[in-house]
Design an enzyme around this catalytic site. Structure first.
Site, PDB file in Angstrom:
ATOM      1  N   ASN A 493       1.061  -1.214  -0.026  1.00 58.02           N
ATOM      2  CA  ASN A 493       0.031  -0.159  -0.163  1.00 58.02           C
ATOM      3  C   ASN A 493       0.853   1.247   0.106  1.00 58.02           C
ATOM      4  OD1 ASN A 493      -1.697   2.074   0.650  1.00 58.02           O
ATOM      5  ND2 ASN A 493      -3.140   0.747   1.745  1.00 58.02           N
ATOM      6  N   ASP A 494       1.045   1.930  -1.190  1.00 54.12           N
ATOM      7  CA  ASP A 494       2.143   2.922  -1.297  1.00 54.12           C
ATOM      8  C   ASP A 494       1.571   4.113  -0.439  1.00 54.12           C
ATOM      9  OD1 ASP A 494       3.836   2.290  -3.111  1.00 54.12           O
ATOM     10  OD2 ASP A 494       2.430   2.632  -5.190  1.00 54.12           O
TER      11      ASP A 494
END
Ligand code: GLC
Length: 803
Positions: A493-494
């Site tokens: 999850n950037d």
């Protein structure tokens, strides 16, 4: 309302109404030369790097009715004037009697009928060639003889995509066009930015004599550009100005007088758009593809390529929509993501890109290894070439220059300057490759490491095995307060970017899964020390995980730098995260009891009729300490949206639990084929997965965005073939381990594996979910559920019975 239908027999989706909610695209060519073409004939074409060598100007943000990159006009003489229209609907928006855009792998074919004139235009890039071909047939279906002119148009951009937009003086001063007149009235328009006159010349040409042309947009539209694309004033004159632009907004417009067509008569035309060092260099290719037979041959070759590619795995299940995805559209999308990564789409403008992501490509590759192992291996090598000597990886790289990039970290100088997961994906991708191919020699291949400040120094190198070991070592030595792997700037999850010291449960499980893979590999190689090393690490991590991360009803997702959990009942926002529940099963770390509870909580709190949400509840306001996730409104993208990439991991987790009903429910509820009937809500192409769908926390619940370039493609394919149908390679053979809905009586799969064809039939006489009781290989029963390796180029009949 429908905008089209699936035609599985011809491997196409056919758009029948051009007024789709957003443009629907398809890809032609590869990164070497190609881009995307939309269903109204607009096209964004590049050669090599979309940000640094772009050919056509396609501005996604402009209204759908707008001209985008390329089009075709037809005109008929009517009294003193011309009746002008585009057979692509855009940009003239005339009323049509028939409109079809056939979206097939590697091509779009637009068939339309306006004013009794039928046009068929096939748009593609020949395999192994570097030009866009438009093969156009025009048929007179009226009762009268008519005179038709065809005007093919392309609008150029400066090669440097970003400069086109941020410099409106220098760019137009440098853009130039010339016309090269050839024999028999043929002509080629060439166009270049002045500094590339000697090196990169765009060419636009046809196989029909042209009587005049235009290369200046202002003259073409007329009246100082108060003429419009829907009614270019120059097209009311018999001839264009044949003006060679010395500057300005360059276009290429070729005017072909097709002459008169009797009722039922057909005329054809082939245009080519490409780029070469010079016209002279381009000439032989241009000549070649002026011949309709050469174009026909190239189109057949393209279809042959796809026939071969798709024949790698074909399925026959009781679910026709699943068959449609698994046999055609899903593997097609996997090929596209492998080729285009996140470079260029209707949503990813490819301007100033960060290149290809290591994390993304490792996962994309996993979707095509079985179909194109050699190409996959080449990409895997590149991923290792940008791994640092300490085992971590750069976040991305330019595949043409092999220059590494650090990703988005630049804006956050106070955060860790590496991603915690990138390098770990390499291990998973390489082991997937090894299981598919058995190419163990790859482990000994030597690949250099990446050094940001290398200068003239000799680069350090290591074997593939060494790269894998260093990746694992990096994470082994990069743990936080609880003994769990650090988050780094971000994990998968950037957008969750916590302060230095935060720990990530995603990284924990990806690392855990890698360790499981290494144990299996070492077992196959007979490496006892390796088995012991990785098993010990896995046991220890599993122990820490189970002691620290259970929140009562589900697993937590992160520990912030001060040790507080995220993804816990204690939190106001982001109480529960999807990946924290699915991945403990994938990593083999969940206890059976907690795994069940976690997946039930996920079902209760995150599942919706349109897919499973990434988290809940969304954050409602910007909070720099949490990072990018708080920049989106609740219910969008990573902030509580249905971020589809995560859904197949839940499908896989449910199959590991043996829950065939839920696995199938989760698979089916996001099958884009079903969106065809709710397209007003969903909006995107129903033939590919989108990256995100707005969740029930958002007023526009169900709206899809960012179609095509998403890890969803690879993982849905893996989940469908490898885990629901359960056909997946192992070191010792092809595993048959289905987990299906009880209502299925069975299914069939044909799969190529190590130079043999496996014709597999799974029978489910007792309507169970899982458990292969009996396996017959070529008529003989064998124990276990692994069909052996044959490598004999023959067809083998495998029958599995679930009992
Ligand atoms: C985008 C990125 C991918 C990331 C995902 C979730 O799809 O390309 O790398 O994992 O978003 O943040």
């Amino acid at each position: 309302m429908n905008y089209g239908y699936f035609d599985d027999k011809n491997r196409e989706y056919v758009i029948t109404n051009p007024r789709t909610p957003v443009k629907w695209i398809n890809y032609i060519g590869t990164l070497k030369f190609g881009g995307f073409v939309d269903h109204t004939g607009g096209a964004l074409i590049c050669k090599g790097d979309p940000s640094l060598n772009r050919i056509t100007k396609y501005i996604q943000q402009m209204p759908s009715s707008d001209f985008k990159g390329e089009t075709l006009y037809l005109r008929l003489k009517q009294g003193e004037n011309y009746k002008l229209f585009s057979p692509f609907f855009v940009p003239t928006l005339d009323r049509y009697d028939l409109y079809q855009c056939h979206v097939g792998p590697g091509y779009n074919r637009i068939i339309s009928e306006f004013y009794g004139i039928r046009t068929e235009c096939t748009i593609f890039v020949p395999t192994d060639d570097v030009r866009e071909i438009r093969e156009i047939k025009i048929i007179n279906k009226t009762d009268e003889e008519i005179e038709i002119d065809a005007i093919s148009v392309v609008e150029y951009t400066h090669f440097d995509a970003i400069k086109q937009f941020n410099n409106a003086d220098w760019v137009p001063q440098t853009m130039q066009s010339r016309c090269i007149r050839e024999e028999r009235g043929l002509a080629t328009l060439i166009q270049y930015a002045f500094m590339r006159r000697e090196t990169d010349v765009n060419f636009f040409t046809s196989n029909h004599p042209i009587s005049s042309f235009e290369s200046d947009r202002k003259r073409f539209l007329g009246d100082n550009e108060y003429g419009t694309w829907s009614n270019p004033l120059s097209l009311q004159k018999k001839e264009l100005d044949s003006y060679e632009a010395h500057r300005g907004d360059n276009i290429g417009a070729l005017l072909h007088h097709l002459g008169s067509l009797k009722t039922g008569e057909e005329k054809s035309l082939i245009t080519q758009l490409g780029q070469e060092q010079s016209f002279e260099k381009a000439r032989s290719g241009i000549d070649k593809y002026r011949d309709p037979d050469a174009v026909k041959k190239a189109f057949t070759e393209l279809n042959d390529f796809w026939e071969e590619f798709l024949s790698g795995i074909q399925v026959e299940t009781p679910d026709l929509e699943m068959n449609s995805m698994l046999n055609i559209h899903n593997p097609h999308q996997c090929f596209i993501t492998k080729n285009w990564s996140r470079y260029l789409s209707y949503y990813q403008p490819g301007i100033g890109t960060r290149g290809i992501g290591v994390r993304d490509s490792c996962q994309d590759v996993m979707g095509v290894i079985s179909h194109i192992p050699e190409e996959s291996k080449e990409l895997l090598k590149k991923m290792m070439m940008i791994q640092r000597t300490n085992g971590s990886a750069m976040h991305g790289f330019n595949p043409l220059t092999m220059e590494g990039s650090k990703g988005e970290i630049g804006d956050w100088s106070d955060r860790p300057q590496y991603y915690g997961d990138d390098h770990l994906w390499i291990v998973l991708a390489v082991t997937t490759y090894l299981k598919e191919t058995g190419d163990m020699e790859f482990l000994e291949e030597i690949i250099p490491y990446y050094d940001e400040k290398k200068g003239d120094q000799q680069l350090e190198s290591g074997t593939v095995k060494d790269h894998m070991k260093r990746a694992l070592n990096f994470t082994r030595n990069d743990k936080g307060k609880h003994g769990l792997p650090h988050l780094g700037f971000a994990d998968w999850n950037d957008t969750v970017n916590l302060r230095t010291g935060a720990e990530s449960l995603f990284n924990t499980h990806l690392y855990g899964k890698d360790l499981l893979e290494m144990i299996e590999l070492c077992r196959y190689l007979g490496d006892e020390a390796g088995i012991k090393l990785y098993q010990t690490e896995h046991n220890e991590l599993k122990d820490i995980f189970n002691r620290t991360s259970w929140d009562g009803e589900w697993y937590v997702r992160y520990f912030d730098s001060d040790g507080t959990p995220m993804g816990s009942q204690k939190n106001k926002n982001g109480k529960i995260y999807i990946n924290a529940q699915s991945w403990p099963l994938i990593s083999g770390m969940a206890t059976p009891e907690n795994a069940k509870k976690a997946l039930d909580s996920l079902n209760r709190l995150l599942n919706t009729s349109r897919g499973i949400k990434v988290s809940w509840p969304g954050f409602d306001g910007y909070d720099r300490n949490k990072g990018g996730i708080t920049t989106f409104p609740p219910g969008t993208k990573e902030n509580g949206g249905i971020f589809l990439h995560t859904n197949p991991w839940v499908v896989i987790a449910e199959t590991i639990m043996g829950n065939g009903e839920r696995a199938y429910e989760y698979y089916s509820q996001i099958n884009p084929v079903y969106k065809n009937d709710i397209i007003e809500e969903y909006e995107c192409e129903p033939y590919v997965y989108a990256q995100n769908i707005l969740s029930d926390e958002h007023p526009q619940f169900g709206l899809g965005r960012n179609s095509w370039l998403t890890g969803t493609a690879s993982w849905m394919y893996q989940a469908g073939i490898g885990f629901i149908l359960g056909i997946r390679p192992d070191y010792s053979g092809l595993k048959i381990d289905p987990c299906i809905p009880g209502k299925w009586n069975g299914f069939k799969v044909t799969r190529k594996y190590k130079n043999a064809i496996y014709n597999i039939e799974v029978k489910n006489p007792d309507n169970k979910n899982k458990g292969v009781y009996r396996l017959e290989v070529d008529g003989r029963g064998i124990s276990g559920n692994i069909a052996p390796i044959f490598k004999d180029g023959k067809i083998h009949i495998i029958t599995a019975i679930i009992e």
